[in-house]
Design a protein around this motif. Sequence first.
Motif, PDB file in Angstrom:
ATOM      1  N   ASN A  45       0.761  -1.042   0.092  1.00  0.00           N
ATOM      2  CA  ASN A  45       0.136   0.047   0.147  1.00  0.00           C
ATOM      3  C   ASN A  45       0.922   1.005  -0.028  1.00  0.00           C
ATOM      4  OD1 ASN A  45      -2.355  -1.402   0.156  1.00  0.00           O
ATOM      5  ND2 ASN A  45      -2.607  -1.134   2.238  1.00  0.00           N
ATOM      6  N   THR A  46       0.520   2.329  -0.787  1.00  0.00           N
ATOM      7  CA  THR A  46       1.296   3.434  -0.585  1.00  0.00           C
ATOM      8  C   THR A  46       0.303   4.745   0.003  1.00  0.00           C
ATOM      9  OG1 THR A  46       2.352   2.810  -2.694  1.00  0.00           O
ATOM     10  CG2 THR A  46       2.454   5.315  -2.181  1.00  0.00           C
ATOM     11  N   TYR A  47       1.033   5.345   0.903  1.00  0.00           N
ATOM     12  CA  TYR A  47       0.408   6.270   1.440  1.00  0.00           C
ATOM     13  C   TYR A  47       1.037   7.561   1.111  1.00  0.00           C
ATOM     14  CZ  TYR A  47      -1.950   2.848   3.969  1.00  0.00           C
ATOM     15  OH  TYR A  47      -2.599   1.587   4.053  1.00  0.00           O
ATOM     16  N   TYR A  48       0.597   8.849   0.824  1.00  0.00           N
ATOM     17  CA  TYR A  48       0.919  10.131   0.747  1.00  0.00           C
ATOM     18  C   TYR A  48       0.438  11.088   1.884  1.00  0.00           C
ATOM     19  CZ  TYR A  48       0.661   8.040  -3.970  1.00  0.00           C
ATOM     20  OH  TYR A  48       0.738   7.121  -4.700  1.00  0.00           O
ATOM     21  N   VAL A  49       1.810  11.575   2.437  1.00  0.00           N
ATOM     22  CA  VAL A  49       1.426  12.646   3.624  1.00  0.00           C
ATOM     23  C   VAL A  49       1.665  14.211   3.133  1.00  0.00           C
ATOM     24  CG1 VAL A  49       2.306  13.297   5.852  1.00  0.00           C
ATOM     25  CG2 VAL A  49       2.355  10.752   5.118  1.00  0.00           C
ATOM     26  N   LEU A  50       0.639  14.711   3.233  1.00  0.00           N
ATOM     27  CA  LEU A  50       0.913  16.313   2.859  1.00  0.00           C
ATOM     28  C   LEU A  50       0.695  17.116   3.891  1.00  0.00           C
ATOM     29  CD1 LEU A  50      -1.316  14.492   0.612  1.00  0.00           C
ATOM     30  CD2 LEU A  50      -0.178  16.420  -0.645  1.00  0.00           C
ATOM     31  N   GLY A  51       1.475  18.248   3.867  1.00  0.00           N
ATOM     32  CA  GLY A  51       1.316  19.303   4.813  1.00  0.00           C
ATOM     33  C   GLY A  51       0.695  20.713   4.373  1.00  0.00           C
ATOM     34  N   TRP A  52       0.253  21.290   5.152  1.00  0.00           N
ATOM     35  CA  TRP A  52      -0.390  22.847   4.870  1.00  0.00           C
ATOM     36  C   TRP A  52       0.653  23.660   5.752  1.00  0.00           C
ATOM     37  CZ3 TRP A  52      -3.130  25.039   1.092  1.00  0.00           C
ATOM     38  CH2 TRP A  52      -3.290  26.289   1.453  1.00  0.00           C
ATOM     39  N   ASN A  53       1.357  24.620   5.047  1.00  0.00           N
ATOM     40  CA  ASN A  53       2.346  25.389   5.854  1.00  0.00           C
ATOM     41  C   ASN A  53       1.738  26.829   5.766  1.00  0.00           C
ATOM     42  OD1 ASN A  53       3.003  25.927   3.290  1.00  0.00           O
ATOM     43  ND2 ASN A  53       5.227  25.394   3.477  1.00  0.00           N
ATOM     44  N   LYS A  54       0.621  27.225   5.425  1.00  0.00           N
ATOM     45  CA  LYS A  54       0.195  28.589   5.478  1.00  0.00           C
ATOM     46  C   LYS A  54      -0.844  28.709   6.693  1.00  0.00           C
ATOM     47  CE  LYS A  54       0.461  28.650   0.309  1.00  0.00           C
ATOM     48  NZ  LYS A  54       1.227  27.582   0.330  1.00  0.00           N
ATOM     49  N   LYS A  55      -1.529  29.865   6.538  1.00  0.00           N
ATOM     50  CA  LYS A  55      -2.527  30.108   7.601  1.00  0.00           C
ATOM     51  C   LYS A  55      -3.744  29.096   7.514  1.00  0.00           C
ATOM     52  CE  LYS A  55      -1.831  34.950   7.546  1.00  0.00           C
ATOM     53  NZ  LYS A  55      -2.509  36.599   7.202  1.00  0.00           N
ATOM     54  N   VAL A  56      -4.237  28.626   8.817  1.00  0.00           N
ATOM     55  CA  VAL A  56      -5.249  27.630   8.949  1.00  0.00           C
ATOM     56  C   VAL A  56      -6.391  28.191   8.248  1.00  0.00           C
ATOM     57  CG1 VAL A  56      -6.631  26.529  10.639  1.00  0.00           C
ATOM     58  CG2 VAL A  56      -4.510  27.081  11.344  1.00  0.00           C
ATOM     59  N   GLU A  57      -6.810  29.448   8.401  1.00  0.00           N
ATOM     60  CA  GLU A  57      -8.043  30.091   7.787  1.00  0.00           C
ATOM     61  C   GLU A  57      -7.933  29.999   6.211  1.00  0.00           C
ATOM     62  OE1 GLU A  57      -5.645  33.515   9.499  1.00  0.00           O
ATOM     63  OE2 GLU A  57      -6.448  31.849  10.124  1.00  0.00           O
ATOM     64  N   ASP A  58      -6.784  29.789   5.724  1.00  0.00           N
ATOM     65  CA  ASP A  58      -6.690  29.708   4.365  1.00  0.00           C
ATOM     66  C   ASP A  58      -6.584  28.343   3.547  1.00  0.00           C
ATOM     67  OD1 ASP A  58      -6.333  32.686   4.103  1.00  0.00           O
ATOM     68  OD2 ASP A  58      -4.247  32.661   4.537  1.00  0.00           O
ATOM     69  N   ILE A  59      -6.555  27.352   4.481  1.00  0.00           N
ATOM     70  CA  ILE A  59      -6.886  26.078   4.065  1.00  0.00           C
ATOM     71  C   ILE A  59      -7.688  25.649   2.785  1.00  0.00           C
ATOM     72  CG2 ILE A  59      -7.190  23.723   4.517  1.00  0.00           C
ATOM     73  CD1 ILE A  59      -6.071  23.932   7.164  1.00  0.00           C
ATOM     74  N   LYS A  60      -7.142  25.087   2.039  1.00  0.00           N
ATOM     75  CA  LYS A  60      -7.916  24.501   0.675  1.00  0.00           C
ATOM     76  C   LYS A  60      -7.690  23.108   0.743  1.00  0.00           C
ATOM     77  CE  LYS A  60      -5.898  28.465  -1.883  1.00  0.00           C
ATOM     78  NZ  LYS A  60      -5.073  28.686  -2.975  1.00  0.00           N
ATOM     79  N   ARG A  61      -8.706  22.296   0.325  1.00  0.00           N
ATOM     80  CA  ARG A  61      -8.760  20.951   0.316  1.00  0.00           C
ATOM     81  C   ARG A  61      -9.105  20.398  -1.044  1.00  0.00           C
ATOM     82  NH1 ARG A  61      -8.348  19.823   5.441  1.00  0.00           N
ATOM     83  NH2 ARG A  61      -9.236  21.006   6.886  1.00  0.00           N
ATOM     84  N   GLY A  62      -8.615  19.514  -1.522  1.00  0.00           N
ATOM     85  CA  GLY A  62      -8.947  18.586  -2.605  1.00  0.00           C
ATOM     86  C   GLY A  62     -10.369  18.131  -2.335  1.00  0.00           C
ATOM     87  N   ARG A  63     -10.929  17.538  -3.799  1.00  0.00           N
ATOM     88  CA  ARG A  63     -12.313  16.920  -3.521  1.00  0.00           C
ATOM     89  C   ARG A  63     -12.191  15.553  -2.843  1.00  0.00           C
ATOM     90  NH1 ARG A  63     -14.048  16.366  -9.343  1.00  0.00           N
ATOM     91  NH2 ARG A  63     -11.760  15.465  -9.308  1.00  0.00           N
ATOM     92  N   SER A  64     -13.265  15.490  -1.894  1.00  0.00           N
ATOM     93  CA  SER A  64     -13.454  13.966  -1.293  1.00  0.00           C
ATOM     94  C   SER A  64     -13.767  12.993  -2.364  1.00  0.00           C
ATOM     95  CB  SER A  64     -14.834  14.167  -0.232  1.00  0.00           C
ATOM     96  OG  SER A  64     -15.862  14.360  -1.105  1.00  0.00           O
ATOM     97  N   TRP A  65     -13.688  11.893  -2.235  1.00  0.00           N
ATOM     98  CA  TRP A  65     -13.963  10.697  -2.922  1.00  0.00           C
ATOM     99  C   TRP A  65     -15.539  10.661  -3.494  1.00  0.00           C
ATOM    100  CZ3 TRP A  65     -17.589   7.123  -2.070  1.00  0.00           C
ATOM    101  CH2 TRP A  65     -18.297   7.189  -0.757  1.00  0.00           C
TER     102      TRP A  65
END
Length: 95
Positions: A45-65
């Motif tokens: 199995n392959t897992y990808y770990v991603l991080g957000w390093n900007k302001k919490v209120e600016d978080i953008k997310r990819g689409r859910s499944w």
Amino acid sequence: MDESYYSGFVRLYETDSSVEANEYLECEWVLLNVVKTQVAEESWNTYYVLGWNKKVEDIKRGRSWKERLDSDAEDYLKEISNENDKSNNNLSELF
């Protein structure tokens, strides 16, 4: 990788979907790690770990499944509808 490396990120996200990981990268997340885990003798199995390093209120997310599935289904239905319209037009030309 040292845990202190992750301290510069306000959010971490892990997914096993390369499609989802790419969507997060498009939203300006940073790929921190790719982890391969052996689950059977010849299966990984392959897992990808991603991080957000900007302001919490600016978080953008990819689409859910579910959003991806709904979007793909909608695109498929449009394509089928267009093909049916073309077939109907071709039939009307024959008669």
